[in-house]
Structure formats: C-alpha cells, structure tokens
Write a protein that holds these residues in place. Structure first.
Motif, PDB file in Angstrom:
ATOM      1  N   ALA B  51       0.818  -1.213   0.000  1.00 41.40           N
ATOM      2  CA  ALA B  51       0.000   0.000   0.000  1.00 41.40           C
ATOM      3  C   ALA B  51       0.853   1.265   0.000  1.00 41.40           C
ATOM      4  CB  ALA B  51      -0.928   0.017   1.211  1.00 41.40           C
ATOM      5  N   LEU B  52       2.152   1.122   0.193  1.00 35.97           N
ATOM      6  CA  LEU B  52       3.017   2.300   0.262  1.00 35.97           C
ATOM      7  C   LEU B  52       3.479   2.733  -1.125  1.00 35.97           C
ATOM      8  CD1 LEU B  52       5.342   1.574   3.345  1.00 35.97           C
ATOM      9  CD2 LEU B  52       3.130   2.722   3.278  1.00 35.97           C
ATOM     10  N   ASP B  53       3.217   4.008  -1.452  1.00 33.99           N
ATOM     11  CA  ASP B  53       3.693   4.556  -2.718  1.00 33.99           C
ATOM     12  C   ASP B  53       5.109   5.095  -2.565  1.00 33.99           C
ATOM     13  OD1 ASP B  53       1.265   4.128  -4.048  1.00 33.99           O
ATOM     14  OD2 ASP B  53       0.431   5.938  -3.129  1.00 33.99           O
ATOM     15  N   ILE B  54       5.485   5.374  -1.332  1.00 34.65           N
ATOM     16  CA  ILE B  54       6.800   5.945  -1.062  1.00 34.65           C
ATOM     17  C   ILE B  54       7.403   5.227   0.138  1.00 34.65           C
ATOM     18  CG2 ILE B  54       8.023   8.017  -0.277  1.00 34.65           C
ATOM     19  CD1 ILE B  54       5.650   9.646  -1.463  1.00 34.65           C
ATOM     20  N   VAL B  55       8.676   4.849   0.039  1.00 36.69           N
ATOM     21  CA  VAL B  55       9.391   4.384   1.224  1.00 36.69           C
ATOM     22  C   VAL B  55      10.494   5.405   1.494  1.00 36.69           C
ATOM     23  CG1 VAL B  55      10.930   2.625   2.156  1.00 36.69           C
ATOM     24  CG2 VAL B  55       8.865   1.947   0.960  1.00 36.69           C
ATOM     25  N   ASP B  56      10.249   6.294   2.433  1.00 36.13           N
ATOM     26  CA  ASP B  56      11.243   7.320   2.751  1.00 36.13           C
ATOM     27  C   ASP B  56      12.181   6.802   3.845  1.00 36.13           C
ATOM     28  OD1 ASP B  56       9.696   7.345   4.999  1.00 36.13           O
ATOM     29  OD2 ASP B  56       8.805   9.303   4.626  1.00 36.13           O
ATOM     30  N   SER B  57      13.086   7.673   4.278  1.00 35.16           N
ATOM     31  CA  SER B  57      14.093   7.210   5.235  1.00 35.16           C
ATOM     32  C   SER B  57      13.442   6.858   6.581  1.00 35.16           C
ATOM     33  CB  SER B  57      15.187   8.262   5.423  1.00 35.16           C
ATOM     34  OG  SER B  57      14.631   9.433   5.972  1.00 35.16           O
ATOM     35  N   PHE B  58      12.335   7.510   6.888  1.00 40.72           N
ATOM     36  CA  PHE B  58      11.646   7.194   8.149  1.00 40.72           C
ATOM     37  C   PHE B  58      11.121   5.752   8.135  1.00 40.72           C
ATOM     38  CE2 PHE B  58       7.671   7.068  10.653  1.00 40.72           C
ATOM     39  CZ  PHE B  58       8.221   7.270  11.905  1.00 40.72           C
ATOM     40  N   ILE B  59      10.438   5.408   7.055  1.00 43.91           N
ATOM     41  CA  ILE B  59       9.919   4.045   6.918  1.00 43.91           C
ATOM     42  C   ILE B  59      11.092   3.053   6.858  1.00 43.91           C
ATOM     43  CG2 ILE B  59       8.649   2.453   5.414  1.00 43.91           C
ATOM     44  CD1 ILE B  59       6.683   4.273   6.411  1.00 43.91           C
ATOM     45  N   GLY B  60      12.125   3.427   6.102  1.00 41.82           N
ATOM     46  CA  GLY B  60      13.299   2.560   5.986  1.00 41.82           C
ATOM     47  C   GLY B  60      13.905   2.260   7.339  1.00 41.82           C
ATOM     48  N   ARG B  61      14.010   3.329   8.156  1.00 39.86           N
ATOM     49  CA  ARG B  61      14.596   3.167   9.485  1.00 39.86           C
ATOM     50  C   ARG B  61      13.693   2.301  10.355  1.00 39.86           C
ATOM     51  NH1 ARG B  61      15.911   8.394   9.816  1.00 39.86           N
ATOM     52  NH2 ARG B  61      14.086   8.801  11.099  1.00 39.86           N
ATOM     53  N   MET B  62      12.396   2.509  10.232  1.00 41.94           N
ATOM     54  CA  MET B  62      11.460   1.715  11.041  1.00 41.94           C
ATOM     55  C   MET B  62      11.584   0.226  10.700  1.00 41.94           C
ATOM     56  SD  MET B  62       7.313   1.706  11.091  1.00 41.94           S
ATOM     57  CE  MET B  62       7.243   0.637   9.651  1.00 41.94           C
ATOM     58  N   ILE B  63      11.659  -0.057   9.407  1.00 41.36           N
ATOM     59  CA  ILE B  63      11.780  -1.448   8.983  1.00 41.36           C
ATOM     60  C   ILE B  63      13.096  -2.051   9.490  1.00 41.36           C
ATOM     61  CG2 ILE B  63      12.116  -2.925   6.950  1.00 41.36           C
ATOM     62  CD1 ILE B  63      10.066  -1.147   5.496  1.00 41.36           C
ATOM     63  N   ALA B  64      14.185  -1.256   9.396  1.00 40.25           N
ATOM     64  CA  ALA B  64      15.478  -1.741   9.867  1.00 40.25           C
ATOM     65  C   ALA B  64      15.449  -2.006  11.375  1.00 40.25           C
ATOM     66  CB  ALA B  64      16.568  -0.730   9.520  1.00 40.25           C
ATOM     67  N   THR B  65      14.786  -1.113  12.108  1.00 36.29           N
ATOM     68  CA  THR B  65      14.697  -1.280  13.565  1.00 36.29           C
ATOM     69  C   THR B  65      13.905  -2.539  13.918  1.00 36.29           C
ATOM     70  OG1 THR B  65      14.712   1.118  13.807  1.00 36.29           O
ATOM     71  CG2 THR B  65      14.041  -0.163  15.722  1.00 36.29           C
ATOM     72  N   ILE B  66      12.767  -2.705  13.251  1.00 33.61           N
ATOM     73  CA  ILE B  66      11.942  -3.889  13.511  1.00 33.61           C
ATOM     74  C   ILE B  66      12.739  -5.149  13.208  1.00 33.61           C
ATOM     75  CG2 ILE B  66      10.004  -5.228  12.571  1.00 33.61           C
ATOM     76  CD1 ILE B  66       8.423  -2.625  12.410  1.00 33.61           C
ATOM     77  N   SER B  67      13.467  -5.108  12.094  1.00 29.96           N
ATOM     78  CA  SER B  67      14.242  -6.272  11.690  1.00 29.96           C
ATOM     79  C   SER B  67      15.320  -6.609  12.733  1.00 29.96           C
ATOM     80  CB  SER B  67      14.883  -5.990  10.329  1.00 29.96           C
ATOM     81  OG  SER B  67      15.628  -7.083   9.914  1.00 29.96           O
ATOM     82  N   ALA B  68      16.013  -5.572  13.224  1.00 29.28           N
ATOM     83  CA  ALA B  68      17.064  -5.773  14.230  1.00 29.28           C
ATOM     84  C   ALA B  68      16.464  -6.301  15.529  1.00 29.28           C
ATOM     85  CB  ALA B  68      17.798  -4.459  14.476  1.00 29.28           C
ATOM     86  N   LEU B  69      15.346  -5.706  15.889  1.00 26.71           N
ATOM     87  CA  LEU B  69      14.626  -6.096  17.106  1.00 26.71           C
ATOM     88  C   LEU B  69      14.205  -7.564  17.039  1.00 26.71           C
ATOM     89  CD1 LEU B  69      12.921  -4.921  19.604  1.00 26.71           C
ATOM     90  CD2 LEU B  69      11.081  -4.649  17.959  1.00 26.71           C
ATOM     91  N   ALA B  70      13.619  -7.942  15.894  1.00 21.09           N
ATOM     92  CA  ALA B  70      13.176  -9.322  15.716  1.00 21.09           C
ATOM     93  C   ALA B  70      14.371 -10.269  15.754  1.00 21.09           C
ATOM     94  CB  ALA B  70      12.410  -9.468  14.407  1.00 21.09           C
ATOM     95  N   ALA B  71      15.473  -9.843  15.132  1.00 19.68           N
ATOM     96  CA  ALA B  71      16.662 -10.698  15.074  1.00 19.68           C
ATOM     97  C   ALA B  71      17.177 -11.003  16.480  1.00 19.68           C
ATOM     98  CB  ALA B  71      17.749 -10.038  14.234  1.00 19.68           C
ATOM     99  N   VAL B  72      17.166  -9.982  17.343  1.00 18.40           N
ATOM    100  CA  VAL B  72      17.596 -10.170  18.732  1.00 18.40           C
ATOM    101  C   VAL B  72      16.710 -11.208  19.422  1.00 18.40           C
ATOM    102  CG1 VAL B  72      17.805  -9.043  20.980  1.00 18.40           C
ATOM    103  CG2 VAL B  72      18.576  -7.862  18.930  1.00 18.40           C
TER     104      VAL B  72
END
Lengths: 121, 121
Positions: B51-72
């Motif tokens: 549903a996202l037309d744009i992935v800006d740095s905010f969304i990018g950072r959120m995804i990276a954070t979630i990914s790191a969090l899940a990995a832990v």
C-alpha cells in the motif's frame, strides 16, 4: 494510499481493514476483490477487522456485500479478529452479519476455509 | 485505530502497513511486535508494504529497527509486496534496506521463512 491491499495466501485472499472506510474506498475494495477472486481463482476471503473499534451499519453492509459478491464467484467469506467489545455491541443491538461466517482469528478462519475446500497449500 | 494489527499465522507474524506512519505509531508497532514475538514464540515477521507509494528514510529506518529487534529475539524479518516504483526509487537513490530480506509477495516471503525454519504449520 486510497486502496486496501489484498494479500493472497494459496487460494485464500486476506484483507485487513485498518482505516476508516468511506463510500469510495468500500467500492474500490469490492471491485478489487472481485477482480482478484477471478484472477487468482480464490476459494476463500478472510476479512480481518481487529483494528476496528466500531462496526456500524455501513461496515456491516460492506461486509455483507463482499460476502454475497464472493459467494456468487464461488468463494466463501469469513470475518476474523472481531474485538470483544464489537461482538458485544452487535449482539446488544440485535445486529447480525447475515450470511457471513466469523472466526476468532486468521488461523481459525483459515482452518474453516480449508475445511470448506480452500487452503494455503 | 491508532494501532497496526499484527496477525499470527503459525509461527509467522504478518503486519500490513496501510496508513501513513508517524513516530508514535511506529513506536507502538515496535513495542507490540516485540511483545507478540515473545507471546507467540514467532520465528518470522512479514512486513507487507504494497500500500506504500513511497518508502522514505523514516519508513526505511522503522523497517530496519523492527528487523534488528526481531533478530535479537531470534525471528527473521522479510519485507514483501514492494511496488515496482518504490524498488526503482530505492535503487536510484542508492538506499538499501540493510540486513532486511525482501520477497515479491506474502506467499514467497512465507516460503523464505519456512526454509529458514519458520512456517504456517
């Protein structure tokens, strides 16, 4: 983002309602779903409504319409994830989602559809 | 409706991003996800962004954070459903979702996670 994503899992389509629905969005969703049911030969539709605090008559009608539409196209609709408060309100107001199956969550909804002949594999 | 629903399918959690993210919503999602990973012993997280037309740095950072969090917490994150235009923009801008796996759609993401030891059954 004026379009609700429809996710395919096997021959089941999953729709998560997260935003306030309005006329145009509901119509777009119905059109998209009909198109996707045809394109994917889906046998089941899961409508996930855990994000909804209120199910009013508009939402109720939309769900009933989608369910009827899917049924015409030989797909079964299951509403999943209803909040307890929503369920209580529906019962208290004597509203019922006529002709629509419900299940507690996505997994149970999926199981229900699988028993009916659809599934993820 | 200031909460993004997290759907459980087997030991995979599915999050569909449909609304404009802002700070508080992203934080709530991270908290909720961490809690759900613990509660369900999930091995995988699928983030659906069609549903996202744009992935800006905010969304990018959120995804990276979630990914790191899940990995832990010993869960793997896969981003699925990226629109072609979004992919093009990411590549043109030289942005990359570091450490985050991607897959075309939910089914392929699920397959990826299953190969990594998580799955729907």
């Amino acid at each position: 983002m004026e379009r609700i994503p429809i996710l395919q899992m096997g021959d089941v389509l999953l729709v998560t309602i997260q935003v306030d629905m309005h006329d145009q969005l509901a119509l777009t969703l119905q059109d998209d779903l009909a198109e996707r049911i045809r394109a994917t030969s889906a046998r089941g539709v899961l409508i996930e409504i855990s994000a909804l605090d209120i199910v009013d008559s508009f939402i109720g009608r939309m769900i009933a319409t989608i369910s009827a539409l899917a049924a015409v196209m030989d797909a079964r609709t299951v509403v999943v994830g209803m909040q307890p408060a929503v369920a209580i309100t529906l019962v208290e107001l004597g509203l019922n989602l006529t002709g629509v199956s419900t299940a507690l969550d996505v997994e149970r909804g999926m199981r229900l559809l699988r028993q009916a002949g659809a599934g993820v594999e």
